[in-house]
Design an enzyme around this catalytic site. Structure first.
Site, mmCIF file in Angstrom:
data_model
loop_
_atom_site.group_PDB
_atom_site.id
_atom_site.type_symbol
_atom_site.label_atom_id
_atom_site.label_comp_id
_atom_site.label_asym_id
_atom_site.label_seq_id
_atom_site.Cartn_x
_atom_site.Cartn_y
_atom_site.Cartn_z
ATOM 1 C CE1 TYR A 37 -3.286 -2.870 1.195
ATOM 2 C CE2 TYR A 37 -1.988 -3.002 3.201
ATOM 3 C CZ TYR A 37 -2.970 -3.501 2.381
ATOM 4 O OH TYR A 37 -3.648 -4.630 2.760
ATOM 5 C CB CYS B 158 15.297 -11.139 -5.594
ATOM 6 S SG CYS B 158 14.181 -12.521 -5.522
HETATM 7 N N1 LLP Z 1 -14.724 -5.763 9.729
HETATM 8 C C1 LLP Z 1 -14.611 -6.151 8.448
HETATM 9 C C2 LLP Z 1 -15.768 -6.737 7.788
HETATM 10 C C3 LLP Z 1 -13.399 -5.980 7.767
HETATM 11 O O1 LLP Z 1 -13.310 -6.345 6.496
HETATM 12 C C4 LLP Z 1 -12.287 -5.410 8.441
HETATM 13 C C5 LLP Z 1 -10.992 -5.242 7.762
HETATM 14 C C6 LLP Z 1 -12.439 -5.046 9.782
HETATM 15 C C7 LLP Z 1 -13.679 -5.223 10.393
HETATM 16 C C8 LLP Z 1 -11.325 -4.450 10.584
HETATM 17 O O2 LLP Z 1 -10.922 -3.229 10.069
HETATM 18 P P1 LLP Z 1 -9.856 -2.318 10.868
HETATM 19 O O3 LLP Z 1 -10.494 -1.885 12.171
HETATM 20 O O4 LLP Z 1 -8.661 -3.120 11.103
HETATM 21 O O5 LLP Z 1 -9.615 -1.191 9.948
HETATM 22 N N2 LLP Z 1 -4.410 -5.211 5.281
HETATM 23 C C9 LLP Z 1 -4.885 -3.855 5.329
HETATM 24 C C10 LLP Z 1 -6.201 -3.713 6.046
HETATM 25 C C11 LLP Z 1 -7.307 -4.597 5.490
HETATM 26 C C12 LLP Z 1 -8.586 -4.492 6.252
HETATM 27 C C13 LLP Z 1 -9.537 -5.550 5.841
HETATM 28 N N3 LLP Z 1 -10.784 -5.549 6.550
HETATM 29 C C14 LLP Z 1 -3.794 -2.981 5.931
HETATM 30 O O6 LLP Z 1 -2.730 -3.495 6.271
HETATM 31 O O7 LLP Z 1 -3.953 -1.755 6.032
#
Ligand code: LLP
Length: 401
Positions: free
Chosen positions: A305, A330
């Protein structure tokens, strides 16, 4: 988080790259959010995907947290961590038949429906088990959450949820079914949100559907506002939790229900750090690189990202050098940070990558046949190993020759 000497001891004892979590911080992040919703019945369902180490799940389960899961394996991890089954939600656009069957047999709080076709499938499976599936519908409010496009989920071009009209149809269908019971309504428009407005606009829209459903004698008990609360990685604005909770209450306009919130990042991100060690320093025609032993397989967020994580040195110096901090993989996309001013470090020096508790280890991989890092936790001023470093034997154990 901890003093310099300890970082050096940790590196000596556990080697690097190493994830370090502060359990008091996780606990306080959870309690702060719970406190913000204290005026109302609320259920915090920690989003397991952010960091699914069993010790973190147990810490949260012991505090009374519920869990938002996106695979049946996450449900299983929540259950073995001591979670109450009635505090577990199963979301996701692509639940398999086996996953649905297992979730229904485990009698968890509810399955979050993401399409009409999925609804029919859940009904069919519930019928075959002769039980009633408790469901919630994920509404896609088509509201721009103003975040990175990869973590935006509430626009109609995103694969998540259904439109308000489709949701209404789903609830009306479910009311007539002997095998479905609608108990929740849900939205989640994106992650790392720094502005509360799109969340509250979505809450207002979804709350008016809930009121409409009441008139149809469909009584929704759980109003699930998803996760998405952003944190300060750099100089981002952050959401005021009180304003957030009050805004949701206002959107509900007196309707009686339990507010469910599914935070991931805001519970664990700032409680985690990744400790890495400098392997080499090199200069390519005036461009300086620190090659460290942590890489994109350990922490993917910068590569995927272009996410910013603060990177700090344990050395103090007025003489700063502009470095890219890169890993051994790599790929040119393998970096942890670019254009960072740091002391002129040498081989063996340590660096701390901040705010790595969420979507750090949980998105790690074995790319380049690298071994996944160890994880330690600071619990009551003691350091505990909560995941051992992978071994070469672990790496090849599933391969059949
Ligand atoms: N609920 C649902 C249905 C979700 O899809 C997600 C995250 C959450 C809750 C939790 O969201 P949070 O509070 O963590 O923002 N890999 C990415 C973030 C992907 C989030 C996916 N869904 C990153 O590293 O920024």
């Amino acid at each position: 988080m901890i003093d310099i000497k300890n970082y050096e001891n940790l590196a000596k004892t556990y080697k690097t790259p190493l994830y370090i979590y502060d359990f008091d911080k996780i606990k306080n992040n959870y309690l702060d959010l719970k406190e913000a919703f204290k005026a109302r019945k609320s259920l915090i369902c920690y989003a397991v995907k952010a960091n699914s180490n069993l010790n973190i799940l147990k810490l949260l389960a012991d505090l009374g947290s519920g869990f938002d899961c996106v695979s049946f394996n996450e449900v299983k991890k929540a259950l073995i961590s001591g979670a109450s089954r009635y505090k577990i939600i199963f979301s996701g656009v692509g639940k398999t038949d086996d996953e649905i069957e297992n979730a229904l047999k485990e009698d968890i709080l509810m399955l979050n429906i993401e399409s009409f076709e999925e609804l029919l499938n859940v009904e069919k499976i519930a019928k075959s088990l002769n039980l009633k599936a408790r469901i919630s519908v994920r509404v896609n409010p088509n509201i721009n959450p103003k975040t990175h496009p990869y973590i935006s989920t509430g626009l109609k071009e995103n694969k998540f949820g259904v439109s308000i009209n489709e949701a209404r149809k789903i609830y009306i269908y479910a009311k007539k079914s002997d095998f479905l019971e609608s108990i929740g309504i849900h939205f989640h428009i994106g992650s790392q949100l720094s502005d509360v407005t799109p969340i509250l606009e979505s809450a207002t829209l979804v709350s008016s559907l809930m009121r409409e459903l009441k008139a149809l004698e469909i009584d929704i008990k759980f109003f699930d506002i998803g996760g998405g609360i952003g944190i300060k990685y750099d100089d981002e604005k952050t959401i005021n939790l009180y304003e957030y909770a009050q805004g949701v209450l206002k959107a509900l306009d007196g309707q009686d229900c339990t507010i469910v919130c599914e935070p991931g990042r805001s519970i664990v991100a700032n409680a985690g750090e990744m400790l890495v060690k400098v392997l080499y320093k090199k200069e390519n025609d005036g461009k300086n690189f620190l090659i460290v032993d942590g890489a994109m397989n350990d922490l993917l967020r910068p590569s995927l990202y272009n996410a910013f994580h603060n990177i700090v040195s344990l050395k103090n110096s007025q003489d700063l050098v502009n470095f890219d901090i890169v890993g051994p993989i790599c790929e040119s996309g393998d970096f942890l940070g670019k254009d960072r001013y740091l002391p002129n470090l040498d081989k063996g020096d340590l660096l701390v990558v901040k705010d790595a508790g969420a979507y750090g280890f949980s998105m790690s991989s074995n790319y380049n046949s690298r071994l996944k890092p160890a994880e330690v936790a600071l619990i009551n001023s003691e350091v505990k190993l909560i995941r051992k470093r992978q071994s070469f034997e672990d790496l090849i154990k599933d391969e059949r020759v």
